[in-house]
Design an enzyme around this catalytic site. Structure first.
Site, PDB file in Angstrom:
ATOM      1  N   ASP A 130     -37.261  15.783   6.364  1.00 33.46           N
ATOM      2  CA  ASP A 130     -36.939  14.573   5.312  1.00 33.46           C
ATOM      3  C   ASP A 130     -38.094  14.197   4.634  1.00 33.46           C
ATOM      4  O   ASP A 130     -39.294  14.372   5.098  1.00 33.46           O
ATOM      5  CB  ASP A 130     -36.390  13.310   6.360  1.00 33.46           C
ATOM      6  CG  ASP A 130     -35.282  13.752   7.127  1.00 33.46           C
ATOM      7  OD1 ASP A 130     -34.217  14.580   6.517  1.00 33.46           O
ATOM      8  OD2 ASP A 130     -34.939  13.366   8.331  1.00 33.46           O
ATOM      9  N   ASP A 179     -28.812  15.064   3.060  1.00 34.96           N
ATOM     10  CA  ASP A 179     -28.214  13.851   3.462  1.00 34.96           C
ATOM     11  C   ASP A 179     -27.628  12.976   2.177  1.00 34.96           C
ATOM     12  O   ASP A 179     -26.424  12.511   2.376  1.00 34.96           O
ATOM     13  CB  ASP A 179     -29.398  12.908   4.087  1.00 34.96           C
ATOM     14  CG  ASP A 179     -30.147  13.337   5.511  1.00 34.96           C
ATOM     15  OD1 ASP A 179     -29.477  14.242   6.025  1.00 34.96           O
ATOM     16  OD2 ASP A 179     -31.139  13.093   5.653  1.00 34.96           O
TER      17      ASP A 179
END
Length: 201
Positions: free
Chosen positions: A132, A166
């Site tokens: 991420d 995401d």
């Protein structure tokens, strides 16, 4: 392959490719925890890895990690089947494209969790960590004392660190929720023709 199939799957492939390019760049050019500020303190690349679900949520332990990865693989098979079904039965073009977004996001994170541990030599197959990097702490402060549960505590909006995969999943789900009446209205049966692709409104 007909354009009806090409467009959604090409869109998914492009998102998967971009997601992986960004992740590989971050993993090879940044140290874990390093930040590159793009919008001052309100938008930055913040390199982190997680063992679990979207936006840093986790399912504990090695067994939890394995179960989550296998669940993702099953989910991708289900989403792929759904996408093929929607195309074959000429559902709304918008619905088909947002399902393609969700599929792309799911595959993007599966690649990390299934293969990154082996590729980067830190974990066995299916035990990799999801990369991420996008962090947008747009607002921060302290909840007023009168706010139940969180009164007096610090808050940050938006706290989770996330990746392109995401985002694709979140955008797809939100668009489906916002456009249910358009996407799932009763369709009139259309007579097949050589140039037909997907049903629009």
């Amino acid at each position: 392959m007909k354009a009806a199939y090409t467009k959604p799957f090409l869109t998914a492939a492009i998102i998967i490719l971009l997601d992986q390019v960004i992740k590989i760049w971050v993993k090879t050019h940044m140290q874990l925890g390093e930040e590159i500020h793009l919008l001052g303190n309100r938008g930055m690349l913040h390199y982190t890895e997680n063992n679990g679900m979207a936006f840093g949520m986790e399912l504990g332990g090695d067994m939890g990690k394995l179960v989550l990865t296998l669940f993702r693989i099953v989910a991708v098979c289900g989403i792929t089947y759904a996408l093929l079904y929607l195309i074959k039965h000429k559902y709304h073009r918008g619905l088909i494209m947002v399902v393609a977004l969700i599929l792309a996001g799911a595959i993007g994170n599966i690649i990390d969790s299934a293969f990154y541990g082996v590729i980067y030599n830190y974990a066995p197959l299916f035990h990799g960590r999801v990369v991420d990097m996008f962090y947008f702490p747009l607002l921060s402060g302290i909840f007023p004392k009168w706010v139940p549960i969180w009164g007096g505590q610090d808050y940050i909006f938006f706290r989770p660190v996330f990746n392109l995969a995401d985002s694709a999943i979140s955008v797809g789900v939100i668009l489906i929720l916002l456009n249910q009446n358009r996407y799932f209205k009763q369709e009139t049966i259309e007579e097949a023709s050589p140039n037909s692709e997907m049903v629009e409104e």
